[in-house]
Design an enzyme around this catalytic site. Structure first.
Site, PDB file in Angstrom:
ATOM      1  N   TRP A 103       0.707  -1.440   0.065  1.00  0.00           N
ATOM      2  CA  TRP A 103      -0.157  -0.362   0.255  1.00  0.00           C
ATOM      3  C   TRP A 103       0.868   0.844  -0.386  1.00  0.00           C
ATOM      4  CZ3 TRP A 103      -3.558  -1.947  -1.796  1.00  0.00           C
ATOM      5  CH2 TRP A 103      -4.687  -3.161  -1.149  1.00  0.00           C
ATOM      6  N   ASP A 172      -1.500   6.149   6.165  1.00  0.00           N
ATOM      7  CA  ASP A 172      -2.693   5.115   5.954  1.00  0.00           C
ATOM      8  C   ASP A 172      -3.194   4.707   7.010  1.00  0.00           C
ATOM      9  OD1 ASP A 172      -4.162   3.062   4.887  1.00  0.00           O
ATOM     10  OD2 ASP A 172      -3.186   3.181   3.562  1.00  0.00           O
ATOM     11  N   LYS A 196     -12.230  -2.180   7.558  1.00  0.00           N
ATOM     12  CA  LYS A 196     -11.586  -3.057   8.430  1.00  0.00           C
ATOM     13  C   LYS A 196     -12.523  -3.086   9.647  1.00  0.00           C
ATOM     14  CE  LYS A 196      -8.395  -3.214   5.237  1.00  0.00           C
ATOM     15  NZ  LYS A 196      -8.321  -4.694   4.164  1.00  0.00           N
TER      16      LYS A 196
END
Lengths: 361, 361
Positions: A103, A172, A196
């Site tokens: 990511w 992030d 999540k």
């Protein structure tokens, strides 16, 4: 709900049952209005109240100072990979990115379209099993921000503390937001896809310090400016109403659990149980170095790929699903987000012990 | 569901009850898996099947040729205002935009960031009560595309047929997609936010001719290229899974109703009933010129603003909600999207007759 599986999916993942039960009712009729939660105008007083309550509860739970704005956007965390530099990294300036996995690598690629990107640490050679210590890198003078991914779902690593630096942090936190207390005031911007710990896929929360809103260039499209959404309380255009509503229901559940501090303790306990099992012998091997271990995603291997496949299949038969590791690491992965119950972790640990006994290497 | 209101909201608006009932079940447990529809990986075989089925049903219902891709994106129609020119309008080239209201004006503003925008027709002087006839404007030679908003929610206007031109059409069909048959092959690109006829807010469908995917410049961020999403069947990143799922349930309902042709006939009937009432006297006045009238949003006025306020309040007491007009037109507006029942329209017409009798001008 008695037949509920233990859902180890990495995301979208398990959500709190009370939030789902409330949603199942509100979809058909919200507060006796004669219409469901998805059928009302986003500018109705009922939905405005939901949006405001969701924002204020999020602020309260994470202790977000008043000089930060909370935005509910669309496009996933992947859209933040370009929105962050588009709004914060002027041409000719530099940002620092820590490369700790898939990511961050994607975020680096997008940031390079806008300014200079300095990558003082990369865990790539090591297959991202280790996060940097403060002594591993230097943040270049004049950097606009230091970017990091607080938890790396694929490799099962997580920053246990955040870099101490004069440069503002941008993070992030898609896979560990609301799983622990965080020092928000050290960040210029934090973003997180909801799927999540927060709610369903389809909404991304951005926490941004208000003095940063004016950095954006005039040439940037209206919808891609944080300021547009901040000025209109995330109602410049129709928001993803149902996702925002469900985040609100999840936040109520977090509060009912005792808030983020209580959730954090429970998450520590859940992770400890699995890592202790892994460390108790040589059969299971954790992917991450112990100092970099994630409390959200436990990535581990068995002695052989065949045993790993057998393990995942046998677990699924016992209603423990989603244990297959990401293809870039292989092996197994147990994602144990906020809504994953301690009971399910105990179930997994007992299964791991049994499986090892019955399937010697 | 017996206490269901007649929901005239302009969007998010009323949805088919069978779709909502199915969702209320699937939120708690999808097909006995032990987890809900929002809790499964978007890469699970179950969700992949949902996404594929939704796409193929949409293709079937609208008769979309095979050389068009169907994308499920986020960010609302407002994000398409810049994505369209970002992907299709190279610097130095020109596009033609018909200005028929608020949404086209916003699209024009964003397009001007990318290339030259020619606006050969604007209904502004007329408060957008009339759409252009083919003889009202000329499409400049060499235009990349002719952009139009097929239905204007605020002003209650709708193109009954589409311009005949050699230039490809690009259309914002947010408020009338799937309400009638359309000649897809005359369009290069069609987009629609879901929250009127397709499903909940939070997903935008883009229909794009596949030869247009490669027009985009290398400098455009990955997430903002149609090609990125086309190449990965809208799964480049986590899609708004629940919204995609619910669109699928709405499409099943459309098919069960007899498909788009049957829906179109019903929509004509619904609109006819209200416009006949409006035209039967002088008490109610339609905002749009008759030739430009929308079958989705009927905007009308009463003799005075006081009577309009009384009308909206009295209707709400009889479970007819959302009848207040948009602030830029005032008056009343009845949005009668696909899922709005004919019964509700008859209810409204009877109420209009009664209200006129009881409240003379």
């Amino acid at each position: 709900m008695t037949d509920r599986a233990f859902n180890f999916n990495a995301g979208p993942g398990t959500l709190p049952v009370p939030a789902l039960q409330q949603a199942a009712r509100d979809i058909l009729d919200y507060q006796g209005l004669g219409l469901g939660i998805m059928e009302m105008s986003h500018r109705s007083k009922e939905f405005m109240a939901i949006a405001e309550q969701t924002e204020s509860l999020f602020r309260e739970l994470l202790g977000i100072p008043n000089n930060y704005r909370i935005l509910f956007l669309q496009g996933g965390a992947s859209s933040q990979f370009f929105m962050v530099p588009m709004n914060l990294l002027a041409p000719g300036t530099t940002a620092c990115y820590l490369n700790t996995g898939t990511w961050s690598a994607k975020a680096i690629k997008e940031a390079r379209r806008f300014g200079t990107v300095d990558v003082p640490f990369s865990g790539e050679a090591d297959n991202f099993r280790r996060l940097p210590e403060p002594t591993d890198y230097t943040v270049a003078h004049g950097c606009q921000y230091l970017y990091l991914v607080s938890n790396n779902t694929i490799f099962g690593t997580q920053f246990s503390s955040f870099p101490e630096t004069d440069v503002m942090l941008v993070a992030d936190m898609s896979s560990d937001i609301l799983s622990r207390r965080i020092p928000v005031e050290r960040f210029g911007l934090i973003f997180a896809g909801a799927q999540k710990n927060l709610g369903p896929a389809g909404v991304t929360i951005v926490i941004v310090r208000d003095d940063l809103l004016d950095r954006v260039a005039d040439s940037v499209p209206t919808m891609l400016r944080y300021k547009t959404h901040a000025d209109k309380q995330s109602m410049y255009n129709t928001p993803p109403c149902f996702a925002v509503y469900l985040v609100g229901e999840v936040l109520k559940w977090v509060k009912a659990q005792g808030g983020v501090e209580a959730i954090e303790q429970r998450n520590e306990e859940k992770a400890r149980l699995i890592y202790e099992m892994i460390d108790s012998g040589d059969y299971y091997r954790g992917h991450a170095e112990p100092s970099s271990r994630s409390r959200m995603n436990v990535a581990f291997n068995l002695p052989t790929a065949e045993l790993e496949a057998k393990f995942v299949a046998a677990a699924a038969k016992q209603k423990m699903i989603g244990l297959k590791g990401h293809r870039s690491v292989g092996g197994c992965r147990a994602s144990i987000y906020n809504a994953f119950p301690v009971e399910g972790v105990r179930h997994l640990v007992a299964f791991m012990q049994r499986f090892e006994r019955e399937n010697p290497a």
